[in-house]
Design an enzyme around this catalytic site. Structure first.
Site, PDB file in Angstrom:
ATOM      1  N   CYS A   9     -27.257 -16.726   5.016  1.00 56.26           N
ATOM      2  CA  CYS A   9     -27.099 -15.706   3.974  1.00 56.26           C
ATOM      3  C   CYS A   9     -27.495 -16.301   2.620  1.00 56.26           C
ATOM      4  O   CYS A   9     -26.887 -17.269   2.159  1.00 56.26           O
ATOM      5  CB  CYS A   9     -25.653 -15.217   3.955  1.00 56.26           C
ATOM      6  SG  CYS A   9     -25.309 -14.111   2.591  1.00 56.26           S
ATOM      7  N   ASP A  35     -30.972 -10.925 -11.613  1.00 62.10           N
ATOM      8  CA  ASP A  35     -31.701 -10.400 -10.462  1.00 62.10           C
ATOM      9  C   ASP A  35     -33.155 -10.876 -10.543  1.00 62.10           C
ATOM     10  O   ASP A  35     -33.794 -10.813 -11.594  1.00 62.10           O
ATOM     11  CB  ASP A  35     -31.657  -8.865 -10.447  1.00 62.10           C
ATOM     12  CG  ASP A  35     -32.073  -8.302  -9.098  1.00 62.10           C
ATOM     13  OD1 ASP A  35     -31.243  -7.665  -8.438  1.00 62.10           O
ATOM     14  OD2 ASP A  35     -33.243  -8.513  -8.701  1.00 62.10           O
ATOM     15  N   HIS A  51     -18.062 -14.359   1.582  1.00 63.51           N
ATOM     16  CA  HIS A  51     -19.002 -13.446   2.229  1.00 63.51           C
ATOM     17  C   HIS A  51     -18.297 -12.195   2.730  1.00 63.51           C
ATOM     18  O   HIS A  51     -17.444 -12.263   3.613  1.00 63.51           O
ATOM     19  CB  HIS A  51     -19.712 -14.119   3.404  1.00 63.51           C
ATOM     20  CG  HIS A  51     -20.707 -13.199   4.065  1.00 63.51           C
ATOM     21  ND1 HIS A  51     -22.026 -13.121   3.676  1.00 63.51           N
ATOM     22  CD2 HIS A  51     -20.548 -12.275   5.049  1.00 63.51           C
ATOM     23  CE1 HIS A  51     -22.646 -12.207   4.405  1.00 63.51           C
ATOM     24  NE2 HIS A  51     -21.774 -11.680   5.248  1.00 63.51           N
ATOM     25  N   ASN A  90     -24.914  -0.920  -4.021  1.00 62.41           N
ATOM     26  CA  ASN A  90     -25.639  -0.319  -2.905  1.00 62.41           C
ATOM     27  C   ASN A  90     -24.935  -0.714  -1.606  1.00 62.41           C
ATOM     28  O   ASN A  90     -24.579  -1.884  -1.432  1.00 62.41           O
ATOM     29  CB  ASN A  90     -27.088  -0.826  -2.885  1.00 62.41           C
ATOM     30  CG  ASN A  90     -27.859  -0.394  -4.122  1.00 62.41           C
ATOM     31  OD1 ASN A  90     -27.634   0.680  -4.662  1.00 62.41           O
ATOM     32  ND2 ASN A  90     -28.760  -1.247  -4.587  1.00 62.41           N
ATOM     33  N   GLY A  96     -29.184   1.922   0.186  1.00 64.75           N
ATOM     34  CA  GLY A  96     -30.315   1.090  -0.224  1.00 64.75           C
ATOM     35  C   GLY A  96     -29.999  -0.386  -0.300  1.00 64.75           C
ATOM     36  O   GLY A  96     -30.679  -1.145  -0.998  1.00 64.75           O
ATOM     37  N   THR A  98     -30.136  -4.133   0.554  1.00 62.70           N
ATOM     38  CA  THR A  98     -31.116  -4.989   1.236  1.00 62.70           C
ATOM     39  C   THR A  98     -30.569  -6.382   1.516  1.00 62.70           C
ATOM     40  O   THR A  98     -31.012  -7.037   2.447  1.00 62.70           O
ATOM     41  CB  THR A  98     -32.415  -5.117   0.405  1.00 62.70           C
ATOM     42  OG1 THR A  98     -32.089  -5.637  -0.873  1.00 62.70           O
ATOM     43  CG2 THR A  98     -33.111  -3.772   0.259  1.00 62.70           C
ATOM     44  N   HIS A 101     -24.724  -9.059   1.629  1.00 62.87           N
ATOM     45  CA  HIS A 101     -23.637  -9.880   1.077  1.00 62.87           C
ATOM     46  C   HIS A 101     -23.215  -9.155  -0.196  1.00 62.87           C
ATOM     47  O   HIS A 101     -24.053  -8.955  -1.095  1.00 62.87           O
ATOM     48  CB  HIS A 101     -24.141 -11.307   0.797  1.00 62.87           C
ATOM     49  CG  HIS A 101     -23.137 -12.204   0.131  1.00 62.87           C
ATOM     50  ND1 HIS A 101     -22.767 -13.442   0.645  1.00 62.87           N
ATOM     51  CD2 HIS A 101     -22.431 -12.056  -1.021  1.00 62.87           C
ATOM     52  CE1 HIS A 101     -21.883 -14.008  -0.168  1.00 62.87           C
ATOM     53  NE2 HIS A 101     -21.661 -13.180  -1.200  1.00 62.87           N
ATOM     54  N   HIS A 103     -22.499  -7.531  -3.486  1.00 63.94           N
ATOM     55  CA  HIS A 103     -22.876  -7.841  -4.864  1.00 63.94           C
ATOM     56  C   HIS A 103     -22.869  -6.562  -5.677  1.00 63.94           C
ATOM     57  O   HIS A 103     -23.096  -5.471  -5.145  1.00 63.94           O
ATOM     58  CB  HIS A 103     -24.265  -8.503  -4.913  1.00 63.94           C
ATOM     59  CG  HIS A 103     -25.326  -7.700  -4.254  1.00 63.94           C
ATOM     60  ND1 HIS A 103     -25.500  -7.686  -2.885  1.00 63.94           N
ATOM     61  CD2 HIS A 103     -26.250  -6.850  -4.755  1.00 63.94           C
ATOM     62  CE1 HIS A 103     -26.488  -6.869  -2.582  1.00 63.94           C
ATOM     63  NE2 HIS A 103     -26.964  -6.338  -3.705  1.00 63.94           N
TER      64      HIS A 103
END
Ligand code: AMP
Ligand code: ZN
Length: 117
Positions: A9, A35, A51, A90, A96, A98, A101, A103
């Protein structure tokens, strides 16, 4: 390796500092990074050190108060508290997501529309 770190991860690796990144802020349970593919002039990710694949997996150990405190601090520190900002989580396919983990996106520096589309 602590139980909460998943081997493959990317955000576990960043949060545990196995993978180097510029950490903007660190609290007991979260790190904040930029980001890599920003959608706004200010775009941070508040990443849980533990996690959780998504919000669906959070447990009683999850410190929601710390998330809100971090959001408030980021807004003040980056001087976007008055103008405003957007926070997004998300979740899974329709949301959405992706990176599996947990966030929280913190975005500012532009005017966001509603509905998000
Ligand atoms: P999502 O899972 O859709 O909420 O978004 C994952 C976000 O993580 C995207 O905005 C990516 O640009 C960002 N991202 C993916 N890998 C990295 C990385 N190594 N460092 C910083 N941001 C990343
Ligand atoms: Zn992880």
């Amino acid at each position: 390796m602590p139980a909460e770190i998943l081997e493959n991860c990317i955000f576990c690796k960043i949060a545990s500092k196995e993978v180097k990144s510029r950490i903007i802020k660190e609290t007991g349970s979260f790190i904040v990074i930029k980001d890599v593919n920003p959608v706004a002039p200010v775009h941070f990710l508040i990443i849980s050190k533990k996690h959780y694949a998504s919000v669906n997996d959070i447990d009683e150990g999850f410190n929601g108060e710390e998330v809100f405190k971090t959001i408030k601090e980021l807004a003040k520190e980056y001087k976007v508290d008055e103008k405003g900002f957007r926070v997004v989580i998300n979740t899974n396919n329709d949301g959405g997501q992706t990176v599996m983990h947990l966030h929280i996106h913190f975005m500012a520096g532009k005017t966001f529309g509603w509905p998000p589309g």
